[in-house]
Scaffold this motif. Sequence first.
Motif, PDB file in Angstrom:
ATOM      1  N   GLN A  14       0.821  -1.201   0.000  1.00 43.67           N
ATOM      2  CA  GLN A  14       0.000   0.000   0.000  1.00 43.67           C
ATOM      3  C   GLN A  14       0.860   1.259   0.000  1.00 43.67           C
ATOM      4  O   GLN A  14       0.434   2.306  -0.464  1.00 43.67           O
ATOM      5  CB  GLN A  14      -0.929  -0.007   1.212  1.00 43.67           C
ATOM      6  N   SER A  15       2.084   1.185   0.555  1.00 41.44           N
ATOM      7  CA  SER A  15       2.952   2.356   0.596  1.00 41.44           C
ATOM      8  C   SER A  15       3.599   2.614  -0.768  1.00 41.44           C
ATOM      9  O   SER A  15       4.129   3.689  -1.003  1.00 41.44           O
ATOM     10  CB  SER A  15       4.039   2.183   1.655  1.00 41.44           C
ATOM     11  N   LEU A  16       3.590   1.613  -1.651  1.00 45.16           N
ATOM     12  CA  LEU A  16       4.137   1.761  -2.989  1.00 45.16           C
ATOM     13  C   LEU A  16       3.000   1.843  -3.999  1.00 45.16           C
ATOM     14  O   LEU A  16       2.100   1.022  -3.984  1.00 45.16           O
ATOM     15  CB  LEU A  16       5.046   0.578  -3.335  1.00 45.16           C
ATOM     16  N   GLN A  17       3.077   2.831  -4.869  1.00 47.43           N
ATOM     17  CA  GLN A  17       2.031   2.995  -5.863  1.00 47.43           C
ATOM     18  C   GLN A  17       2.660   3.452  -7.163  1.00 47.43           C
ATOM     19  O   GLN A  17       3.490   4.360  -7.185  1.00 47.43           O
ATOM     20  CB  GLN A  17       1.002   4.029  -5.392  1.00 47.43           C
ATOM     21  N   ILE A  18       2.278   2.795  -8.244  1.00 41.85           N
ATOM     22  CA  ILE A  18       2.786   3.167  -9.567  1.00 41.85           C
ATOM     23  C   ILE A  18       1.859   4.205 -10.180  1.00 41.85           C
ATOM     24  O   ILE A  18       0.650   3.990 -10.277  1.00 41.85           O
ATOM     25  CB  ILE A  18       2.901   1.943 -10.477  1.00 41.85           C
ATOM     26  N   VAL A  19       2.428   5.331 -10.560  1.00 38.36           N
ATOM     27  CA  VAL A  19       1.664   6.438 -11.129  1.00 38.36           C
ATOM     28  C   VAL A  19       2.205   6.738 -12.521  1.00 38.36           C
ATOM     29  O   VAL A  19       3.419   6.815 -12.716  1.00 38.36           O
ATOM     30  CB  VAL A  19       1.772   7.696 -10.243  1.00 38.36           C
ATOM     31  N   ARG A  20       1.315   6.864 -13.477  1.00 39.24           N
ATOM     32  CA  ARG A  20       1.724   7.216 -14.838  1.00 39.24           C
ATOM     33  C   ARG A  20       1.298   8.648 -15.133  1.00 39.24           C
ATOM     34  O   ARG A  20       0.156   9.032 -14.870  1.00 39.24           O
ATOM     35  CB  ARG A  20       1.107   6.255 -15.857  1.00 39.24           C
ATOM     36  N   ILE A  21       2.252   9.406 -15.676  1.00 38.04           N
ATOM     37  CA  ILE A  21       1.989  10.804 -16.004  1.00 38.04           C
ATOM     38  C   ILE A  21       2.234  10.982 -17.494  1.00 38.04           C
ATOM     39  O   ILE A  21       3.334  10.721 -17.989  1.00 38.04           O
ATOM     40  CB  ILE A  21       2.901  11.746 -15.205  1.00 38.04           C
TER      41      ILE A  21
ATOM     42  N   ASP B  43       6.605   5.988  -3.003  1.00 38.49           N
ATOM     43  CA  ASP B  43       6.734   5.348  -1.697  1.00 38.49           C
ATOM     44  C   ASP B  43       6.474   6.403  -0.644  1.00 38.49           C
ATOM     45  O   ASP B  43       7.382   7.119  -0.210  1.00 38.49           O
ATOM     46  CB  ASP B  43       8.128   4.740  -1.544  1.00 38.49           C
ATOM     47  N   GLN B  44       5.198   6.518  -0.223  1.00 38.29           N
ATOM     48  CA  GLN B  44       4.828   7.557   0.734  1.00 38.29           C
ATOM     49  C   GLN B  44       5.423   7.320   2.106  1.00 38.29           C
ATOM     50  O   GLN B  44       5.718   8.268   2.836  1.00 38.29           O
ATOM     51  CB  GLN B  44       3.296   7.642   0.831  1.00 38.29           C
ATOM     52  N   GLN B  45       5.599   6.064   2.474  1.00 43.59           N
ATOM     53  CA  GLN B  45       6.127   5.753   3.803  1.00 43.59           C
ATOM     54  C   GLN B  45       7.565   6.248   3.967  1.00 43.59           C
ATOM     55  O   GLN B  45       7.950   6.706   5.046  1.00 43.59           O
ATOM     56  CB  GLN B  45       6.060   4.247   4.042  1.00 43.59           C
ATOM     57  N   ASN B  46       8.363   6.184   2.908  1.00 44.97           N
ATOM     58  CA  ASN B  46       9.769   6.587   2.971  1.00 44.97           C
ATOM     59  C   ASN B  46      10.056   7.882   2.234  1.00 44.97           C
ATOM     60  O   ASN B  46      11.228   8.246   2.069  1.00 44.97           O
ATOM     61  CB  ASN B  46      10.656   5.469   2.404  1.00 44.97           C
TER      62      ASN B  46
END
Length: 222
Positions: free
Chosen positions: A55-62, A79-82
Amino acid sequence: MVRCWKHSENRLEEAQCTQSHFPHKAFWVSLSASLLLVVITLGLTGYLGMNVFLQSLQIVRIAAPDQTGALINQSAVVDQQNDLVTFSVTSPANQTSTVLFDIKHQGLICYKPVEQDSCLLRKMEPSDYDNVHSLLHESTHKSHFQLSGNETQRHTEFLGVLAANQVDVSTLEEPLQALCRDRSVHWTKRAKPGKQRLVYFCIDICFPSNICVSVCFYYLPE
């Protein structure tokens, strides 16, 4: 309970013995139950820990068009956690470079161009923090951003490579060590290239804040 027999006046009489197998059975049943509970607990802990990690890792395409109108092919692992954002930027020649924004450890940006055998570092500036925070915060609600060409702000940054100031990879934090293992690492600084200096590669990065940056590198004279 075990039956025992004793002799009494030429006959056998049944007597109760104090020996019993039940305590041994109870011990093994209790031990098995405890082991099963430990296995279930470890499995559940690992499952929950993996879920938190994923959940802390998310792949985002721009997606945003470049100057020629072609779409810039890039994705980011958030990686929002880190407080880490790792960009993968693919060039028209189908070569993918990596750009790591590390807010947590001294606020560094690390460029790993695929066509070079080195990593390039620079300190983050206020505008970099703003751009990365927009991705860290907005990516919780969206996994794809389509930027409008008419509203996108574009600018070019020139960074000079300080080839003489090579960095010991072992002194860097783990995210950078893992990225730049088996490569030389050099600091860069913002500068304006003169006509005699040759820019040897550029990386285009777009952010959800409708800002696209073309970062170009060249060697500073030693």
